[in-house]
Each structure stands twice: as structure tokens, then as C-alpha cells.
Design a protein around this motif. Structure first.
Motif, short mmCIF file in Angstrom:
data_model
loop_
_atom_site.label_atom_id
_atom_site.label_comp_id
_atom_site.label_asym_id
_atom_site.label_seq_id
_atom_site.Cartn_x
_atom_site.Cartn_y
_atom_site.Cartn_z
N THR A 113 1.07 3.75 10.15
CA THR A 113 0.95 3.32 8.76
C THR A 113 1.41 1.86 8.69
OG1 THR A 113 1.42 5.55 8.02
CG2 THR A 113 1.61 3.80 6.38
N ASP A 132 2.34 -1.62 6.60
CA ASP A 132 2.83 -2.17 5.33
C ASP A 132 1.96 -3.34 4.89
OD1 ASP A 132 4.81 -0.32 5.25
OD2 ASP A 132 6.43 -1.69 5.81
N LYS A 141 -5.17 5.88 3.34
CA LYS A 141 -4.26 6.83 3.99
C LYS A 141 -3.29 6.15 4.96
CE LYS A 141 -4.52 11.23 6.47
NZ LYS A 141 -5.44 12.10 7.24
N HIS A 142 -3.75 5.08 5.60
CA HIS A 142 -2.93 4.48 6.67
C HIS A 142 -2.30 3.15 6.27
CE1 HIS A 142 -4.59 7.70 9.04
NE2 HIS A 142 -5.79 7.34 8.63
N ALA A 156 -5.68 1.19 11.64
CA ALA A 156 -4.38 1.88 11.60
C ALA A 156 -4.57 3.38 11.82
CB ALA A 156 -3.69 1.61 10.25
N ARG A 172 0.44 1.18 3.47
CA ARG A 172 1.54 1.41 2.53
C ARG A 172 1.72 0.14 1.69
NH1 ARG A 172 5.80 1.91 5.89
NH2 ARG A 172 5.53 4.15 6.19
N ASN A 202 -7.22 -0.33 7.40
CA ASN A 202 -6.97 1.11 7.28
C ASN A 202 -7.64 1.88 8.42
OD1 ASN A 202 -5.99 3.48 5.72
ND2 ASN A 202 -8.18 3.91 5.52
#
Lengths: 402, 402
Positions: free
Chosen positions: A161, A163, A194-195, A155, A197, A152
Motif C-alpha cells: 500500500t 502513501d 485499494k492499494h 502497488a 492510502r 495503484n
């Protein structure tokens, strides 16, 4: 001239194919070997039989389509962008990779939908994966909170973002977080990062893939994947994204693809097959697992023939991986057995009465285990019958790179 | 910060060295890694400790000088021109190689005195060796009349005279012609071949090198090399050139160098050592063979730590050769054992009470067998203490090339 006396593929053990002795004054192969014949290739060489390979690619794609299950084949088996492209053209969602150099090699070759199935902890490698995420579609799997935090942060610095799948240990005991609540807690951490997914779950049951006997393999794989499906349900109840549940292997493709909740298979070896997989047995308790055809061979030359009971070929542990505990055996030539004779040589022994190959003869072996064997080569000769149709470069054989 | 708690080298088994956990936000290594610290190297990585390596190079050179025996170290161990240069600077006559690509790589790097110890039968490869003979000083070993004929023809076409040793099978049973009359007959054929120059005999007693216990090893090696010396005398009586008698190994260097008639040693592993050699025992029946210091390690990272009894490192059979039948063991960290956990991972297990490394920790392993391990890498990081002093490229890892 050619004496191909034995291409039998019986009993799940190594098959030796004999080709003709090399012609004297054969020219030195140089440059592009396309169009040359098998007899002109320098040995040891890694060969794929295109007819068998193409049948394997088709068989898996057809099965998954029919089963309504996706597949993202594992490229650690082949490390070959050309094979990845063919798998994707046949319907694959992308490819899995085991290392950062493999991911870089595949993305550089234009392959998309790349999932890194191994955990990484080094900030340098994390930064490299984030750089790939900026370029195209890559996913990472995570089994620890610290990995999520490191990824995170990286990123965020790169303003991208990434995956992520939660890597769940369903019994393999090598990587991943424990199923159930521990996995759920990690998924929540990812979801609020936050970064990152959250895309779902990875659950590789490596302990199921090579179970000998279909009934037992079915049992072990269903137990393992049952843990993954239960964890997926936990995630869903918590309102978390579980679009993907990725698992399965060449040994369990026809088991896992029928399990509700599994969305894609990480099948690898099916394109090549190997002795190790052939011996696990088929669906109807056949001795040989023959859903896929052996397509990968190592071509060798008999370089010594001094003794009456044996000859020496130019492929030992540096050319024909023999880390598996049993030996490659010569089923095709009755009474012949291959064993590694150190790093550089292989020894073929003959029982009484069996006929040994001659000095200079060329012999082909189905490999014991395909993944670590392709790891020893930088190219595959793609054969259409006797001729080289293409030379496929392999990427990232070099594990350590800056 | 650094906790290097255990660099013990006891009992002939693998030693694990622990270094500190990686720092967060460590930059991605890129380009030239000289001057970087151990903690900045991407893993798995192949490292040589220069202090130990330099001591090994010196020890062998000093021994051979004192014994009045030459040495032509085997470069199949390292595939590294820089190491070959250092061996030659220390007094070596040149290097041995096991494959044509190794010969090409060494000659291209300016290394001279290259002896190809493996037989070749393919006309393409023979032409490549003849091309090297035109460029510089290379020798080939021959075990069959047909090899001599093919090589003589190719040398004639290229208008070059090629130096040749008769490869004699003194009990290894992998390559070479039988000692005594069969070898003499082949030597006569070489001597009357217009484009070949007989230089002597190669006799590699691979079956002696790893005999556990010095007394037994001494016995086996003297029996084997006795056959070579007797054959050499036959050649001499027949008026044939026997300037060279090349044999020996790291395990038998202090035996074979005392045998009258042996002119040079093909020692390989001594520069690196490995677990396999450490366990053969020392001269005075010590349990550990410690004439040479372990200098080669594989650096790994702990990438999973889910279970209380084990952690996973990022080096399996693709990064840390485990073809030997026994497992690498962790003597340095009491109660820890390494085993390959498939192609991509290694599993460290702990006995009750033993402390496992933490997630992200970096661990170094002395390799089970050095030759097939270096074969998995394309570079060696040459370490002066904690820092990378140089990055040494390796040649010819790719067995199959055009």
C-alpha cells in the motif's frame, strides 16, 4: 600567509572570498582529503562552511518547533544523505526529493520519510518507487487520475500500500491538479483505490518563493496557500484523510508556517542559501534576506592573467550554474565582477583602480542558485574553518540511470 | 502505434520530435538497455542518433583529408571515450580535453594524442598531467611563464619530457599569452626548459566560432588566426619548433582549414550540433548551418497536463542546459515553445489553435548547447532508429575529484 581580505556578505549579491596563492610543489591530492586545507583542494570544488551550515539547520528547526509546524526539507537542493540525516536529527520529518534516483539514493543511505514531489508517468519509474515503498517509508504526490491508476496497479502487483498526497496547483502552473472540485475528485479516486492510502495534500507555490519584498511575498504566498487550505477543508468535509498539508519554501517559511492548516514545510535552499535568495529581501524590508547564512561556495583558481582589465578562473557554466538571468557580482572585492566566460572559464573584470587577483590565486564564490550547482558535483567538502572535516558524497547527480 | 509527425530541422532552432505515449505496464528498465526501444528508456535521457552522428564524423574527416589539414576534435563536447575512438579511427590525430579529469578519463580508456587546452596552475593537477605524460602521449598548452616553470619542475622530478604548445590569445581574451613578442619570449623559455619539448602553438578563437553570417565569421576568424600564423613565423625565424598550429572550431572549420600554417582543427560540436550552432548560418548565407546534422537529443516525458495552454516535461535546467540567452523553440510542432520551468521541469506552451502533447507523451529536444548538456549526464544512449544499439559511458562529468 593567508589574505582573506573580504568575506563581506552585503547587498544580496555574490561575495568573493580570496585565499592565498597556492604554494609551489604542493602535493597532488589523492584519496581521502580529510584534514587537508582549503589550499590543497583541486578546483573547481564545492565547499560548505560547517559553521554557517549548522547555524542554518538549527535556525530552521528552532523556527518550526516554535511555530508548531513540521518540516520535510527538500533534498533536491543538496542530494546529500549526510545533510538529510542532519536535518532529520534536528527534527525534520524526512526529506522531499524531486527524482526517482534521488529517492533511491536517499533510501539506500537509510533516510526515511521520503516524499517524491514530482509527478512520474513512466511505468518503469513507478515500479521503482513501489519497490522503495516495500522497503521503507516513502510517499508520492499525484496530480492526475492516470497516475493514480498506474500507481495503484503497480502497488497491487507488488502487494504493497503506497502513501499518496494530492498535488494541488495553487498558482505555480507546473504540476498538480486544480484546487477545489478537481482535486476533491482525484482524492476520492485515490481513497477508493485499494492499494493507495490518501495522506493529504501537496501545494508548492514556486511562484511565491522568490518574490522580492516581504510584504508582496507574504501576499502572494497567503493567496496561494489559501487555495490549498480551502481544498483541505473540502477534503475534510468529504471525510477524506488530510493529515498532511505540505508546502512552503525557504523564501516563505516564516509566512507559511503561520498559516493554519499547513502541517509541514518543503524548505530546501536554507541550508546553503544563494545569491538568488539573498536578493529577495528580509522580513522587515531589509535589502538582503539574511535569516540564513550563505554556506555553499565554489572554490576556483585564477588560471590566466594576461590582460590588465580581467583574469580568468577555472569555473564557467559547467562548474558554477549561471542559468539565472543576472550575473554573480563581486561585492566583497570592490570593482570586481564575475561572469561566465563559456563552459570552462569565468571572467573577473575590474573597474578602473580595482585590484585584480593574481595568477594562481584561489577565489571562492557564493553560487547564484544552489540546486543546479550542486547538481554539477559529486561531493561537497565540509570545511571547519580552513580544514576539510569531511567529504560528503552526493547521490543521483546522474539524472538518467537504468 | 508510433506517431513521429515532425522531425523537421528548419530555421536553426530547436526541433521537437514526438514519439508515442508510453505503454501501460512497461517493465522497469534495469541493467543493460541495449536492444530496448526508445519508449523503454527512463527520462530525461541523452540520446545520439547514430545515422546522423556517423555522417558528421565522416563529413569532418573527409573535409580535413581533402583540405590537407589535421584535426584533433575537442572531447569536452562529449566526454565519451567511445566517440573519441571513432573520431580517431576516422583520421583524427587524438583529442583535445578541457580538464585534467577528462585527460585522465581518456588516457585510462586507451585514447592517445590528448591535448589539454586549458591552463592549469595547481601543482596537484600538474603532477597528475605529468603522470599521464609518463603513460602515453599527452600535450599541455601554456600561457604563462610560471606555468612553464611549474611544469618543468614537475617533469624533472618525474624524469619525463612533456610536450608543450604555447597558448596564444588571438582575441578570445580568456586564456593564452599575447601574440608576437610575448609569445616568442615564452616559447624561448619553454625551449630552454630541460624537461619540456616545444611543439608549436595553440590559438583558439572562441570569439569567431559563433559569429552569425558566414562572411563576417570568415573575416573575424581570418583576423584572429592571422595573428597566430604571424606568431608562428616569428617562432620559425627564431629557430623554434612549430610543428603544430592548433585552432579552429565547428563554426570555422571550413575557414581555418584553408589558412596556410594551421596544422590541425580543435573542432568539437560537429559530432552533435546544437541549436546554438545551427543559427550561425551556412557558407552560402543560408539561415541554418547544416553542414552537420543534429544528432544529440534529450528525451523527456510529459508529466503534467493540467492547463489548456501548456504541458510540463521532466527536463529543466538540470537536464537540458539553458544557459544560452535565447530559448529552445519548437519548430517541429507549429505553435509550441519550450522554456525551462526551473531546475526540474520544462514548460511547453501553445499558441491558440496549436495542439499540445498529451500526458505521458514522450518528446525529444535538440539541445541549445551540447557541451554543458552532456556534462549533466553519465551516459549516452546510441540509437539505431528506434533501438538502443549501445550505451556509451561518459567520463569526468564530476569536475571535482581527488
Amino acid at each position: 600567509m593567508r589574505r582573506r581580505s573580504f568575506i563581506a556578505a552585503s547587498a544580496g549579491l555574490a561575495v568573493i572570498q580570496g585565499t592565498d596563492a597556492i604554494a609551489a610543489n604542493q602535493p597532488a591530492p589523492a584519496g581521502d582529503l580529510r584534514g587537508r586545507t582549503r589550499a590543497e583542494l583541486p578546483t573547481p570544488a564545492l565547499l560548505v562552511d560547517l559553521a554557517a551550515f549548522e547555524a542554518n539547520v538549527r535556525t530552521m528547526a528552532d523556527h518550526c518547533k516554535k511555530a508548531g509546524c513540521g518540516f520535510r526539507p527538500h533534498a533536491k537542493t543538496h542530494k546529500c544523505p549526510e545533510i538529510a540525516r542532519r536535518q532529520i536529527n534536528a527534527g525534520a520529518l524526512g526529506v522531499c526529493v524531486a527524482t526517482v534516483p534521488e529517492a533511491e539514493g536517499m533510501v539506500a543511505a537509510g533516510v526515511r520519510g521520503v516524499l517524491l514531489t514530482s509527478p512520474i508517468l513512466e511505468p518503469g519509474k513507478i515500479a521503482r518507487m513501489v519497490a522503495l515503498a516495500q522497503k521503507g517509508e516513502v510517499m508520492l504526490s499525484l496530480g492526475h487520475a492516470r497516475q493514480a491508476e498506474l500507481l495503484n496497479d503497480a502497488a497491487g502487483q507488488a502487494r504493497v500500500t503506497v502513501d499518496v498526497l494530492i498535488d494541488v496547483d495553487v498558482g505555480d502552473r507546473r504540476t498538480g491538479i486544480l484546487p477545489g472540485e478537481p482535486a476533491l475528485e482525484l482524492a476520492r479516486l485515490v481513497a477508493r483505490s485499494k492499494h493507495l492510502r490518501l495522506r493529504g495534500i501537496q501545494a508548492y507555490a514556486g511562484h511565491a518563493s522568490h518574490v522580492v519584498g516581504f510584504a508582496q511575498r507574504d501576499k502572494v504566498s497567503r493567496e496561494a496557500m489559501g487555495r490549498a487550505v480551502a481544498t483541505r477543508e473540502l477534503f475534510a468535509k468529504a471525510g477524506l484523510n488530510v493529515t498532511i498539508l505540505s508546502g512552503g519554501s525557504t523564501g516563505t517559511y516564516n509566512i507559511d508556517s503561520t498559516i493554519r492548516g499547513v502541517t509541514e514545510l518543503q524548505v530546501g535552499s536554507y541550508v546553503f542559501m544563494d545569491v538568488d535568495y539573498r536578493r529577495i529581501g528580509g522580513r522587515n524590508e531589509q535589502a538582503v534576506y539574511s535569516d540564513f547564512r550563505p554556506s555553499l561556495t565554489v572554490l576556483t583558481t585564477v588560471v590566466s592573467a594576461t590582460h590588465v582589465d580581467r583574469v580568468t578562473v577555472d569555473a564557467g557554466t559547467k562548474a558554477l550554474d549561471t542559468t539565472v538571468s543576472w550575473r554573480a557580482e563581486a561585492q566583497g572585492i570592490p570593482g570586481l565582477t564575475y561572469r561566465a566566460g563559456g563552459d570552462e572559464f569565468g571572467i573577473l573584470t575590474a573597474e578602473a583602480g580595482a585590484k585584480l587577483p593574481r595568477l594562481g590565486d584561489r577565489l571562492e564564490f557564493i553560487v547564484p542558485h544552489c540546486d543546479p550547482t550542486t547538481n554539477l558535483y559529486d561531493r561537497i567538502y565540509a570545511m571547519r574553518g580552513e580544514r576539510v572535516e569531511a567529504v560528503w558524497p552526493l547521490v543521483a547527480r546522474r539524472e538518467s540511470r537504468s
